[in-house]
Design a protein around this motif. Structure first.
Motif, PDB file in Angstrom:
ATOM      1  N   ASP A 186       0.447   7.212 -66.088  1.00 12.53           N
ATOM      2  CA  ASP A 186       1.695   7.878 -65.688  1.00 12.53           C
ATOM      3  C   ASP A 186       1.811   9.265 -66.343  1.00 12.53           C
ATOM      4  OD1 ASP A 186       4.828   7.352 -64.805  1.00 12.53           O
ATOM      5  OD2 ASP A 186       4.661   8.453 -66.695  1.00 12.53           O
TER       6      ASP A 186
ATOM      7  N   GLY B 285      -0.711  11.836 -65.052  1.00 16.86           N
ATOM      8  CA  GLY B 285      -0.322  12.275 -63.706  1.00 16.86           C
ATOM      9  C   GLY B 285       0.777  13.333 -63.800  1.00 16.86           C
ATOM     10  N   ARG B 286       1.753  13.094 -64.656  1.00 17.09           N
ATOM     11  CA  ARG B 286       2.850  14.058 -64.835  1.00 17.09           C
ATOM     12  C   ARG B 286       2.367  15.376 -65.401  1.00 17.09           C
ATOM     13  NH1 ARG B 286       7.867  11.608 -64.443  1.00 17.09           N
ATOM     14  NH2 ARG B 286       7.524   9.395 -64.037  1.00 17.09           N
TER      15      ARG B 286
ATOM     16  N   MET C 213      -2.207   7.093 -56.610  1.00 21.41           N
ATOM     17  CA  MET C 213      -3.347   7.325 -57.505  1.00 21.41           C
ATOM     18  C   MET C 213      -4.572   6.584 -56.974  1.00 21.41           C
ATOM     19  SD  MET C 213      -1.914   8.973 -60.065  1.00 21.41           S
ATOM     20  CE  MET C 213      -1.359   8.848 -61.741  1.00 21.41           C
TER      21      MET C 213
ATOM     22  N   GLU D 224       2.066   3.003 -55.497  1.00 22.77           N
ATOM     23  CA  GLU D 224       3.366   3.682 -55.542  1.00 22.77           C
ATOM     24  C   GLU D 224       3.258   5.154 -55.921  1.00 22.77           C
ATOM     25  OE1 GLU D 224       6.334  -0.048 -56.583  1.00 22.77           O
ATOM     26  OE2 GLU D 224       5.833   1.369 -58.170  1.00 22.77           O
ATOM     27  N   ARG D 225       2.226   5.485 -56.689  1.00 19.44           N
ATOM     28  CA  ARG D 225       2.089   6.874 -57.135  1.00 19.44           C
ATOM     29  C   ARG D 225       0.984   7.636 -56.409  1.00 19.44           C
ATOM     30  NH1 ARG D 225       4.032   3.619 -60.721  1.00 19.44           N
ATOM     31  NH2 ARG D 225       5.490   4.300 -62.333  1.00 19.44           N
TER      32      ARG D 225
ATOM     33  N   ARG E 288      10.547   4.213 -68.935  1.00 24.69           N
ATOM     34  CA  ARG E 288      10.111   4.823 -67.673  1.00 24.69           C
ATOM     35  C   ARG E 288      10.210   3.818 -66.523  1.00 24.69           C
ATOM     36  NH1 ARG E 288      10.109   9.881 -66.695  1.00 24.69           N
ATOM     37  NH2 ARG E 288       8.482  10.665 -68.070  1.00 24.69           N
TER      38      ARG E 288
END
Ligand code: Q46
Ligand code: ZN
Ligand code: ZN
Length: 306
Positions: free
Chosen positions: A65, A68-69, A106, A103-104, A218
């Motif tokens: 996470d 990625g951010r 990836m 969901e992301r 998160r």
């Protein structure tokens, strides 16, 4: 208890850093700290391709996470070890990892050990009569598969989400046994060498409770069960011991680890580069990975390829 950066209620108190932060400032602090560690140890850059080993646990999903951010180019690798506990540990952790990735948006590689090699990790361990040492078989399989996917996929860096609690437990175990080779290889980043992808541990300076707090705040859904084989592992005994020291002296873990890194940087402990260099001349004739064995590597012998 108030946040040190605004007047909101603090969500976490970090005695070791003498700071309390609210949810919003904690998430911001955590991401910024990760970037600081990546730069401090020159781990990797945004133009490099990263492969992160994900287990479905809080640390690896939190790291995915955060990276990625921060805009890193990072794919995941999930290795299904075939651990079918009452909680269906492997399949459940794979399911949560797949949901996270979907969901992301990836990219996730999945390796199923039983599908690939005909036996799960516990079955392999049982066959070779090392039932009580499933973890050493598991470690061998994971290292081999991570290196294989990283090399085949042309990745620049292989990442794991080890945190400070993991690192200090290794450090204590390696010191108690004076395993100088292992101490020499324990560092936030290990340079690439022929046959070896560079390895990095961006979370190595975060306390386990900090990565857990990040995942929780998160809202990341992760597998909470421990692998059933972790029960009774020496590693957990060391963690409990270190936690006792930490209780008495907040900041102990960080001082212990950072002190070791300083000693290593000063040359007191021989660095890994020479170690990896020694392996250059020998390659496994079956899989092509570097090995110290004269013939097939330990992994190929394990899966009966030779
Ligand atoms: S997954 Fe494998 Fe761990 Fe389970 S069998 Fe042991 S080593 S405890 S990180
Ligand atoms: Zn705040
Ligand atoms: Zn091999």
């Amino acid at each position: 208890m108030r946040c040190h950066r605004c007047d909101n209620r603090a969500a976490i108190r970090m005695r070791q850093h003498r700071i309390n932060l609210c949810r919003e400032h904690y998430l911001e602090w955590f991401v910024a700290q990760t970037q600081r560690f990546i730069e401090k140890y020159a781990m990797f850059t945004r133009s490099e391709r990263l492969l992160l080993a994900v287990s479905g646990g809080k640390d690896s999903l939190a790291l995915w996470d955060v990276l990625g951010r921060l805009g890193y180019n990072v794919d995941g690798l999930y290795i299904n070890l075939g651990i079918d506990s009452a909680d269906d540990y492997s399949n459940e952790s794979q399911r949560l990892t797949e949901i996270f990735a979907r969901e992301r948006g990836m990219n996730l590689h999945v390796v199923n050990v039983a599908g690939e090699y005909g036996e799960s990790v516990p079955q392999m361990a049982q066959r070779i009569g090392r039932r009580l040492r499933t973890c050493s078989t598991c470690g061998l399989v994971k290292r081999h598969e991570m290196n294989r996917i990283a090399t085949d996929g042309g990745y620049d860096v292989l990442l794991t989400a080890h945190n400070l609690d993991d690192e200090t437990a290794f450090l204590m175990a390696n010191t108690f046994s004076w395993s100088t080779d292992l101490l020499a290889r324990q560092y936030p980043v290990l340079k690439e060498a022929p046959g070896f992808t560079r390895k990095a541990k961006p979370f190595c300076r975060f306390y386990e409770r900090e990565t857990a707090a990040y995942a929780l705040l998160r809202g990341i859904e992760y597998i909470e069960e421990e692998c059933p084989y972790a029960v009774g592992a020496k590693q957990l005994e060391y963690k409990a011991l270190i936690n006792r020291f930490e209780e008495e002296k907040p900041g102990f873990k960080l001082h212990f680890y950072v002190g070791f890194l300083k000693a290593r940087d000063s040359g007191a402990i021989r660095s890994n580069e020479q170690e990896a260099g020694n392996l250059e001349t020998q390659r496994c004739p079956v899989c092509g990975q570097p090995t110290t064995a004269q013939d097939a590597c330990a992994f190929c012998r394990l899966v009966n390829r030779r």
